[in-house]
Scaffold this active site. Structure first.
Site, PDB file in Angstrom:
ATOM      1  N   PRO A  23       0.391   5.974  -2.911  1.00 50.37           N
ATOM      2  CA  PRO A  23      -0.636   6.382  -1.946  1.00 50.37           C
ATOM      3  C   PRO A  23      -0.882   5.395  -0.810  1.00 50.37           C
ATOM      4  CG  PRO A  23      -1.687   5.398  -3.844  1.00 50.37           C
ATOM      5  CD  PRO A  23      -0.199   5.352  -4.111  1.00 50.37           C
ATOM      6  N   GLU A  24       0.034   4.461  -0.584  1.00 52.39           N
ATOM      7  CA  GLU A  24      -0.203   3.429   0.426  1.00 52.39           C
ATOM      8  C   GLU A  24      -0.546   4.010   1.791  1.00 52.39           C
ATOM      9  OE1 GLU A  24       2.722   1.435  -2.490  1.00 52.39           O
ATOM     10  OE2 GLU A  24       2.277   3.448  -1.737  1.00 52.39           O
ATOM     11  N   VAL A  25       0.107   5.121   2.146  1.00 51.80           N
ATOM     12  CA  VAL A  25      -0.129   5.709   3.469  1.00 51.80           C
ATOM     13  C   VAL A  25      -1.590   6.107   3.650  1.00 51.80           C
ATOM     14  CG1 VAL A  25       0.434   8.090   2.791  1.00 51.80           C
ATOM     15  CG2 VAL A  25       0.834   7.344   5.152  1.00 51.80           C
ATOM     16  N   ALA A  74      -4.045   4.417   2.675  1.00 56.77           N
ATOM     17  CA  ALA A  74      -4.785   3.196   2.987  1.00 56.77           C
ATOM     18  C   ALA A  74      -4.393   2.626   4.347  1.00 56.77           C
ATOM     19  CB  ALA A  74      -4.548   2.152   1.898  1.00 56.77           C
TER      20      ALA A  74
END
Length: 254
Positions: free
Chosen positions: A133-135, A137
């Protein structure tokens, strides 16, 4: 938890279990944990009494991802230097001379899912949450992209890292991201069973098999065949090489 180790290790015969051990923070890949994990894995790589390494997490899950506390306080330069240490861990696991198995319960998100992806195999409980889920953040998924390209392919990789969506273990198995989906509470048990089945084989044969995979991944097909052939010949040069034929006519041990 001041003064306690961030990584624990125990032995079960030929199998070493390495546990991420900061459960109150959900085992984030903090600089200290990364350093301890890297040091532990390097030591186990040199230990001839260990043939397989199982990686798991303490508490409610495997690894929640990056250390957000540290990310908020670190300068861009500090973050770059600390990320270099994660790259060292990435390369160490990707090129590890012994088989590695991730035993995942609860969650493996972001950097935690990366860590799972860098292992050779993964056993995941059916209620675990997986994702990149980095995108969401505001940062790109980075070091896992080359790994995902080589495991699930370009289109699946894009879907995983551009949506940041959580993926169910059953779907993760279907696309080749993990090996086995097991009932809740059974990841470590099944991972140890899998590890034991690998550990019973001659360590030289296992090591050379891993070497073939590592080296031929980015070779052309014909180059890969020639390299694999050469290592097969090398494997027969060891002093204790034998082939035992079972009653059914198949090779029982090499």
């Amino acid at each position: 938890m001041f003064g306690e180790p961030f990584v624990l290790e125990r032995r079960d015969g030929l199998v070493a279990t390495v546990t991420l051990h900061e459960p109150e923070a959900r085992n984030p890949l903090s600089p200290q944990l990364v350093r301890e994990l890297t040091a532990t894995l390097r030591a186990l790589a040199e230990d001839k009494t260990v043939r397989v390494v199982v990686l798991t997490g303490a508490g409610k899950g495997f690894c929640a991802g990056a250390d957000l506390r540290r990310m908020r306080s670190a300068s861009p330069l500090e973050d770059r230097d600390e990320y270099d240490e994660i790259l060292v861990l990435n390369r160490l696991l990707w090129e590890y001379p012994k088989p590695t198995i991730a035993a995942v319960h609860g969650f493996a998100m972001g950097a935690g899912a990366n860590l799972m992806s860098w292992c050779d195999m993964a056993v995941v409980e059916d209620n675990a949450r997986l994702g990149y889920p980095e995108v969401k953040a505001g940062v790109p998924s980075a070091t896992v992209i080359p790994t995902l390209m080589r495991t699930v392919g370009r289109k699946r990789m894009y879907e995983l890292v551009l949506t940041g969506a959580t993926i169910a273990p059953a779907e993760a198995k279907e696309i080749g991201l993990i090996n086995r989906v097991v009932p809740t509470g059974q990841a470590l048990v099944v991972a140890h069973e899998l590890a034991a089945s690998v550990a019973e084989h001659h360590p030289s044969a296992v090591r050379l098999t891993k070497e073939i995979v590592k080296v031929t991944t980015d070779m052309s097909f014909h180059q890969a065949l020639e390299y694999a052939k050469d290592l097969r010949v090398i494997s027969r040069l060891r002093d204790d090489f034998t082939v035992e034929i079972a009653q059914g006519g198949s090779a029982d041990r090499v």
